[in-house]
Scaffold this motif. Structure first.
Motif, PDB file in Angstrom:
ATOM      1  N   ILE A   1       0.900  -1.571  -0.249  1.00 15.14           N
ATOM      2  CA  ILE A   1       0.175   0.086   0.153  1.00 15.14           C
ATOM      3  C   ILE A   1       0.911   1.278   0.028  1.00 15.14           C
ATOM      4  O   ILE A   1       0.608   2.119  -0.841  1.00 15.14           O
ATOM      5  N   MET A   2       1.940   1.419   0.860  1.00 19.03           N
ATOM      6  CA  MET A   2       2.593   2.532   1.004  1.00 19.03           C
ATOM      7  C   MET A   2       3.518   2.689  -0.329  1.00 19.03           C
ATOM      8  O   MET A   2       3.812   3.685  -0.723  1.00 19.03           O
ATOM      9  N   ARG A   3       3.917   1.479  -0.861  1.00 23.40           N
ATOM     10  CA  ARG A   3       4.849   1.400  -2.201  1.00 23.40           C
ATOM     11  C   ARG A   3       3.972   2.306  -3.142  1.00 23.40           C
ATOM     12  O   ARG A   3       4.481   2.917  -4.123  1.00 23.40           O
ATOM     13  N   PHE A   4       2.665   1.663  -3.454  1.00 23.33           N
ATOM     14  CA  PHE A   4       1.973   2.509  -4.724  1.00 23.33           C
ATOM     15  C   PHE A   4       1.060   3.401  -4.321  1.00 23.33           C
ATOM     16  O   PHE A   4       0.389   4.121  -5.052  1.00 23.33           O
ATOM     17  N   LEU A   5       1.127   4.183  -2.946  1.00 20.45           N
ATOM     18  CA  LEU A   5       0.140   5.191  -2.288  1.00 20.45           C
ATOM     19  C   LEU A   5       0.670   6.466  -3.411  1.00 20.45           C
ATOM     20  O   LEU A   5      -0.409   7.083  -3.634  1.00 20.45           O
TER      21      LEU A   5
ATOM     22  N   ASP B   1      -8.847  -1.175  -3.686  1.00 22.26           N
ATOM     23  CA  ASP B   1      -9.786  -2.028  -4.487  1.00 22.26           C
ATOM     24  C   ASP B   1      -8.614  -2.666  -5.707  1.00 22.26           C
ATOM     25  O   ASP B   1      -8.750  -3.967  -5.701  1.00 22.26           O
ATOM     26  N   ALA B   2      -7.900  -1.818  -6.006  1.00 24.89           N
ATOM     27  CA  ALA B   2      -6.772  -2.683  -7.304  1.00 24.89           C
ATOM     28  C   ALA B   2      -6.142  -3.420  -6.612  1.00 24.89           C
ATOM     29  O   ALA B   2      -5.761  -4.686  -7.215  1.00 24.89           O
ATOM     30  N   LEU B   3      -5.626  -3.292  -5.347  1.00 23.13           N
ATOM     31  CA  LEU B   3      -4.586  -4.256  -4.479  1.00 23.13           C
ATOM     32  C   LEU B   3      -5.472  -5.598  -4.332  1.00 23.13           C
ATOM     33  O   LEU B   3      -4.776  -6.729  -4.661  1.00 23.13           O
ATOM     34  N   GLN B   4      -6.542  -5.366  -3.843  1.00 25.24           N
ATOM     35  CA  GLN B   4      -7.255  -6.665  -3.732  1.00 25.24           C
ATOM     36  C   GLN B   4      -7.601  -7.623  -4.957  1.00 25.24           C
ATOM     37  O   GLN B   4      -7.619  -8.592  -4.908  1.00 25.24           O
ATOM     38  N   LYS B   5      -8.016  -6.924  -5.983  1.00 21.28           N
ATOM     39  CA  LYS B   5      -8.508  -7.438  -7.188  1.00 21.28           C
ATOM     40  C   LYS B   5      -7.206  -8.084  -8.141  1.00 21.28           C
ATOM     41  O   LYS B   5      -7.481  -8.886  -9.214  1.00 21.28           O
ATOM     42  N   PHE B   6      -6.121  -7.350  -7.921  1.00 21.23           N
ATOM     43  CA  PHE B   6      -4.935  -7.705  -8.994  1.00 21.23           C
ATOM     44  C   PHE B   6      -4.538  -8.937  -8.664  1.00 21.23           C
ATOM     45  O   PHE B   6      -4.337  -9.681  -7.715  1.00 21.23           O
ATOM     46  N   ASP B   7      -4.340  -9.750 -10.015  1.00 20.07           N
ATOM     47  CA  ASP B   7      -3.834 -11.261 -10.100  1.00 20.07           C
ATOM     48  C   ASP B   7      -2.410 -10.935 -10.217  1.00 20.07           C
ATOM     49  O   ASP B   7      -1.891 -10.850 -11.278  1.00 20.07           O
ATOM     50  N   HIS B   8      -1.652 -10.875  -9.298  1.00 12.77           N
ATOM     51  CA  HIS B   8      -0.062 -11.166  -9.182  1.00 12.77           C
ATOM     52  C   HIS B   8       0.592 -12.098 -10.172  1.00 12.77           C
ATOM     53  O   HIS B   8       1.634 -12.114 -10.404  1.00 12.77           O
ATOM     54  N   THR B   9      -0.118 -13.128 -10.218  1.00  7.80           N
ATOM     55  CA  THR B   9       0.350 -14.267 -11.032  1.00  7.80           C
ATOM     56  C   THR B   9       0.274 -14.341 -12.446  1.00  7.80           C
ATOM     57  O   THR B   9       1.043 -15.183 -13.325  1.00  7.80           O
ATOM     58  N   ARG B  10      -0.311 -13.279 -12.995  1.00  9.49           N
ATOM     59  CA  ARG B  10      -0.424 -13.208 -14.351  1.00  9.49           C
ATOM     60  C   ARG B  10       0.768 -12.642 -15.146  1.00  9.49           C
ATOM     61  O   ARG B  10       0.771 -12.181 -16.410  1.00  9.49           O
ATOM     62  N   GLY B  11       1.542 -11.960 -14.261  1.00 12.54           N
ATOM     63  CA  GLY B  11       2.816 -11.173 -14.780  1.00 12.54           C
ATOM     64  C   GLY B  11       2.437  -9.873 -15.425  1.00 12.54           C
ATOM     65  O   GLY B  11       3.403  -9.400 -16.211  1.00 12.54           O
ATOM     66  N   LEU B  12       1.280  -9.309 -15.337  1.00 17.48           N
ATOM     67  CA  LEU B  12       1.047  -7.979 -15.658  1.00 17.48           C
ATOM     68  C   LEU B  12       1.712  -6.909 -14.692  1.00 17.48           C
ATOM     69  O   LEU B  12       1.790  -7.136 -13.619  1.00 17.48           O
ATOM     70  N   GLN B  13       1.733  -5.710 -15.249  1.00 17.89           N
ATOM     71  CA  GLN B  13       2.277  -4.426 -14.385  1.00 17.89           C
ATOM     72  C   GLN B  13       1.132  -3.824 -13.570  1.00 17.89           C
ATOM     73  O   GLN B  13       0.000  -3.503 -14.052  1.00 17.89           O
ATOM     74  N   PHE B  14       1.418  -3.754 -12.410  1.00 16.14           N
ATOM     75  CA  PHE B  14       0.339  -3.292 -11.627  1.00 16.14           C
ATOM     76  C   PHE B  14       0.197  -1.756 -11.602  1.00 16.14           C
ATOM     77  O   PHE B  14      -0.925  -1.588 -11.471  1.00 16.14           O
ATOM     78  N   GLU B  15       1.082  -1.090 -11.884  1.00 15.98           N
ATOM     79  CA  GLU B  15       0.764   0.253 -11.923  1.00 15.98           C
ATOM     80  C   GLU B  15      -0.175   0.785 -12.960  1.00 15.98           C
ATOM     81  O   GLU B  15      -1.186   1.709 -12.661  1.00 15.98           O
ATOM     82  N   THR B  16      -0.196   0.014 -13.993  1.00 17.66           N
ATOM     83  CA  THR B  16      -1.107   0.286 -15.281  1.00 17.66           C
ATOM     84  C   THR B  16      -2.565  -0.095 -14.819  1.00 17.66           C
ATOM     85  O   THR B  16      -3.408   0.723 -14.945  1.00 17.66           O
ATOM     86  N   TYR B  17      -2.808  -1.163 -14.346  1.00 21.42           N
ATOM     87  CA  TYR B  17      -3.984  -1.640 -13.628  1.00 21.42           C
ATOM     88  C   TYR B  17      -4.635  -0.635 -12.485  1.00 21.42           C
ATOM     89  O   TYR B  17      -5.738  -0.263 -12.464  1.00 21.42           O
ATOM     90  N   ALA B  18      -3.590  -0.273 -11.726  1.00 23.43           N
ATOM     91  CA  ALA B  18      -3.996   0.267 -10.554  1.00 23.43           C
ATOM     92  C   ALA B  18      -4.361   1.830 -10.946  1.00 23.43           C
ATOM     93  O   ALA B  18      -5.365   2.306 -10.093  1.00 23.43           O
ATOM     94  N   MET B  19      -3.747   2.430 -12.053  1.00 22.04           N
ATOM     95  CA  MET B  19      -4.126   3.855 -12.154  1.00 22.04           C
ATOM     96  C   MET B  19      -5.249   3.905 -12.737  1.00 22.04           C
ATOM     97  O   MET B  19      -6.142   4.803 -12.629  1.00 22.04           O
TER      98      MET B  19
END
Length: 262
Positions: free
Chosen positions: A32-36, A69-87
């Motif tokens: 959370i702090m990393r992506f805040l 919401d993004a942190l809860q729903k993000f699928d870390h196993t798919r190898g996608l970039q979290f920043e794009t999804y989160a923004m």
């Protein structure tokens, strides 16, 4: 946020594993702090053209819910970039917050719709980009009134370009994300995304020079409202008006493109 090297990415992935699969709350807090900072970044960009009555702190407050919401729903196993999804999620939460708090009055929405219809009708009749004078004549207003309406409807224009395109909620992509160079990872959506990008690319090329520059600086160079104003030696309100006009034109092109698919 700085770009991570391979080692840092590996550490970040370990945090996802520790939280998602092992329930480590400390790892969740660290993520959370990393992506805040993404919340502030999105708020600064979304603030372009928004009325002065919209408090950036409200945007940040809405955006924090989007981040969670993004942190809860993000699928870390798919190898996608979290920043794009989160923004995208953060931006969506901000837009939803503005809508729910009725930041866009009905009269403003009506004006925005009339302007959009004017651009669409005149472009079809004249087979070119209409001038401000032609739009004013069509709407029965002075150019000063048109500029004020464009400023007042800037939030409506921003919301319209953030409306999602897609069927299922989890797969929706905001229209503005097609303006930047991002391809949807789903194979069945590649053709649609490519076609939409081509439409937008052609439409952007046809924009008046100043509007085209505003779109380029905002969506491609990721400059803020103030930075664009400095670059173009114009006032922030004028940049807002140029942005609004460009978005109305782009939205008109999207409407025509969508009607051709039906």
């Amino acid at each position: 946020m700085t770009r991570l090297n391979h080692q840092e990415k590996a550490k970040e992935f370990d945090k996802w594993i520790s939280w998602k699969q092992e329930g480590n709350k400390d790892a969740e807090t660290e993520l959370i702090m990393r992506f805040l900072p993404l919340v502030t970044k999105v708020a600064n960009r979304l603030a372009i053209g928004l009325p002065a009555t919209v408090d950036k702190e409200d945007l940040i407050s809405f955006g924090r819910f989007g981040l969670l919401d993004a942190l809860q729903k993000f699928d870390h196993t798919r190898g996608l970039q979290f920043e794009t999804y989160a923004m995208w999620r953060i931006r969506g939460a901000m837009i939803d917050g503005l809508r729910e708090n009725d930041w866009i009055p009905r009269t403003v929405r009506d004006k925005a719709k009339k302007i959009e219809e004017a651009y669409t009708r005149l472009e079809q009749e004249k087979l070119r980009t209409p001038t401000d004078a032609e739009v004013c004549e069509y709407l029965g207003m002075t150019e000063k009134e048109l500029q004020q309406v464009l400023y007042d409807t800037s939030l409506a224009a921003m919301v319209s370009i953030d409306e999602a395109v897609g069927e299922e909620d989890e797969q929706k992509t905001a229209r503005h994300s097609y303006i930047v160079d991002e391809m949807t990872p789903r194979p069945e959506s590649v053709a649609e995304a490519k076609s939409l990008k081509e439409v937008l690319s052609k439409c952007i090329d046809k924009l008046p020079e100043k509007e085209r520059l505003v779109v380029s600086l905002f969506y491609f160079e990721e400059l803020t409202l103030s930075e664009i104003a400095d670059v173009m030696n114009l006032s922030p309100s004028r940049i807002s008006q140029l942005h609004s006009k460009a978005i109305f034109r782009l939205r008109s092109a999207l409407t025509r493109w969508k009607s051709q698919l039906l």
